[in-house]
Design an enzyme around this catalytic site. Sequence first.
Site, short mmCIF file in Angstrom:
data_model
loop_
_atom_site.label_atom_id
_atom_site.label_comp_id
_atom_site.label_asym_id
_atom_site.label_seq_id
_atom_site.Cartn_x
_atom_site.Cartn_y
_atom_site.Cartn_z
N LYS A 1 1.37 -1.18 0.07
CA LYS A 1 -0.03 -0.14 0.20
C LYS A 1 1.40 1.11 -0.10
O LYS A 1 2.35 1.24 0.25
CB LYS A 1 -0.29 0.16 1.27
CG LYS A 1 -1.59 -1.03 1.12
CD LYS A 1 -2.58 -1.46 2.31
CE LYS A 1 -4.08 -2.02 2.39
NZ LYS A 1 -4.90 -2.14 3.44
N HIS B 1 -2.31 -5.51 1.90
CA HIS B 1 -3.42 -6.19 1.43
C HIS B 1 -3.47 -7.78 0.86
O HIS B 1 -2.16 -7.89 0.25
CB HIS B 1 -4.95 -5.35 0.61
CG HIS B 1 -5.42 -6.11 0.21
ND1 HIS B 1 -6.90 -6.47 0.52
CD2 HIS B 1 -5.45 -7.01 -0.77
CE1 HIS B 1 -7.46 -6.78 -0.05
NE2 HIS B 1 -7.32 -7.77 -0.73
N ARG C 1 -2.07 -14.47 4.56
CA ARG C 1 -3.30 -13.62 6.34
C ARG C 1 -2.03 -13.92 6.76
O ARG C 1 -1.85 -12.99 8.36
CB ARG C 1 -4.29 -14.22 5.94
CG ARG C 1 -4.90 -13.55 4.47
CD ARG C 1 -6.28 -13.81 4.93
NE ARG C 1 -7.33 -12.87 5.84
CZ ARG C 1 -7.53 -12.09 5.03
NH1 ARG C 1 -7.49 -11.36 4.29
NH2 ARG C 1 -8.47 -11.66 6.30
N PHE D 1 -15.60 3.52 7.66
CA PHE D 1 -13.72 3.97 6.83
C PHE D 1 -13.39 4.17 5.26
O PHE D 1 -12.47 3.77 4.99
CB PHE D 1 -12.95 2.82 7.64
CG PHE D 1 -13.24 1.80 7.70
CD1 PHE D 1 -12.75 1.20 6.03
CD2 PHE D 1 -13.92 0.83 7.97
CE1 PHE D 1 -12.68 -0.59 5.90
CE2 PHE D 1 -13.88 -0.98 7.90
CZ PHE D 1 -13.53 -1.38 6.39
N ARG E 1 2.56 -6.49 8.79
CA ARG E 1 1.88 -5.27 9.82
C ARG E 1 2.40 -4.69 11.01
O ARG E 1 2.71 -3.69 11.49
CB ARG E 1 -0.27 -5.68 10.00
CG ARG E 1 -0.11 -5.45 8.63
CD ARG E 1 -1.49 -5.86 8.37
NE ARG E 1 -2.72 -5.59 7.18
CZ ARG E 1 -3.47 -6.84 6.37
NH1 ARG E 1 -3.79 -7.26 7.10
NH2 ARG E 1 -4.07 -6.17 5.11
N GLU F 1 -9.90 -10.59 -7.15
CA GLU F 1 -9.36 -9.61 -7.20
C GLU F 1 -7.46 -9.70 -8.28
O GLU F 1 -6.89 -8.29 -8.48
CB GLU F 1 -8.64 -9.76 -5.28
CG GLU F 1 -9.90 -8.49 -5.08
CD GLU F 1 -9.00 -9.23 -3.16
OE1 GLU F 1 -7.74 -9.84 -2.91
OE2 GLU F 1 -10.34 -9.00 -2.20
N THR G 1 -5.14 -7.33 10.64
CA THR G 1 -5.91 -5.46 9.72
C THR G 1 -5.80 -4.19 10.85
O THR G 1 -4.50 -4.22 10.61
CB THR G 1 -7.26 -5.41 9.96
OG1 THR G 1 -7.40 -6.51 9.22
CG2 THR G 1 -7.39 -4.55 9.32
N ASN H 1 -2.00 0.23 6.74
CA ASN H 1 -1.14 -0.98 7.51
C ASN H 1 -0.69 -2.03 5.98
O ASN H 1 -0.45 -3.29 6.24
CB ASN H 1 -2.53 -2.27 8.00
CG ASN H 1 -3.59 -2.16 6.84
OD1 ASN H 1 -3.38 -1.78 5.10
ND2 ASN H 1 -4.38 -2.91 7.19
P1 CMP Z 1 -7.31 -4.04 3.65
O1 CMP Z 1 -7.31 -6.22 3.91
O2 CMP Z 1 -7.11 -4.11 2.44
O3 CMP Z 1 -8.59 -4.65 3.38
C1 CMP Z 1 -9.53 -3.32 4.11
C2 CMP Z 1 -9.19 -2.28 4.62
O4 CMP Z 1 -9.95 -1.38 5.17
C3 CMP Z 1 -7.91 -2.89 5.64
O5 CMP Z 1 -7.00 -3.17 5.14
C4 CMP Z 1 -8.11 -1.14 6.11
O6 CMP Z 1 -6.62 -0.49 5.83
C5 CMP Z 1 -8.71 -0.31 6.46
N1 CMP Z 1 -9.99 -1.05 7.57
C6 CMP Z 1 -10.12 -2.06 7.82
N2 CMP Z 1 -10.76 -0.87 9.00
C7 CMP Z 1 -10.58 -0.46 9.63
C8 CMP Z 1 -10.91 0.33 10.13
N3 CMP Z 1 -12.10 0.52 11.47
N4 CMP Z 1 -10.80 2.17 9.99
C9 CMP Z 1 -9.75 2.47 8.93
N5 CMP Z 1 -9.13 1.63 8.04
C10 CMP Z 1 -10.43 0.62 8.25
#
Ligand code: CMP
Length: 140
Positions: free
Chosen positions: A11, A117, A87, A59, A104, A128, A93, A114
């Site tokens: 990212k 993905h 994962r 979000f 992460r 995807e 996450t 983070n």
């Molecule tokens: P990702 O695995 O790319 O999938 C969805 C993304 O949304 C996640 O990683 C984070 O970057 C973002 N995300 C998930 N939960 C939250 C949250 N509570 N606040 C802000 N961003 C979030």
Amino acid sequence: MAIERTLSIIKPDATRRNLTGQINAALEGSGLRIVAQKRVRLNAAQAEAFYVVHKDRPFYRGLVEFMSSGPVVVQVLEGENAVARNREVMGATDPKKAASGTIRARFAEDIEANSVHGSDSAENAAAEIAFFFSAFEIPG
Ligand code: CMP
């Protein structure tokens, strides 16, 4: 065990801090193979489309803005149980909850920025991967 493919994204927070090589080393060190990779910049419409499943989440707008704020590296990873393996290597996450040593835990700035993905199922991985890559871009 099944050989699978999964989609990975490095990212904007990670490309900005020049972490692509360290993240790729962690992925490869875990046994995953990077079989396709490109560095692209998403516009807002593309980020919206990729994360459409989250469109009703609070979000979502911030996520779209963040994901289009700089270049990302999109990758197809291949290996045994690649979806679950990736994962594990990524960690939770929320970096505060991510196991130590995971990507992460090592690199993420916060729950939004983070660093990586990874697809959450084989079915979503196929969708995807098709979002970003055509078949000839994945030499295997
Ligand atoms: P990702 O695995 O790319 O999938 C969805 C993304 O949304 C996640 O990683 C984070 O970057 C973002 N995300 C998930 N939960 C939250 C949250 N509570 N606040 C802000 N961003 C979030």
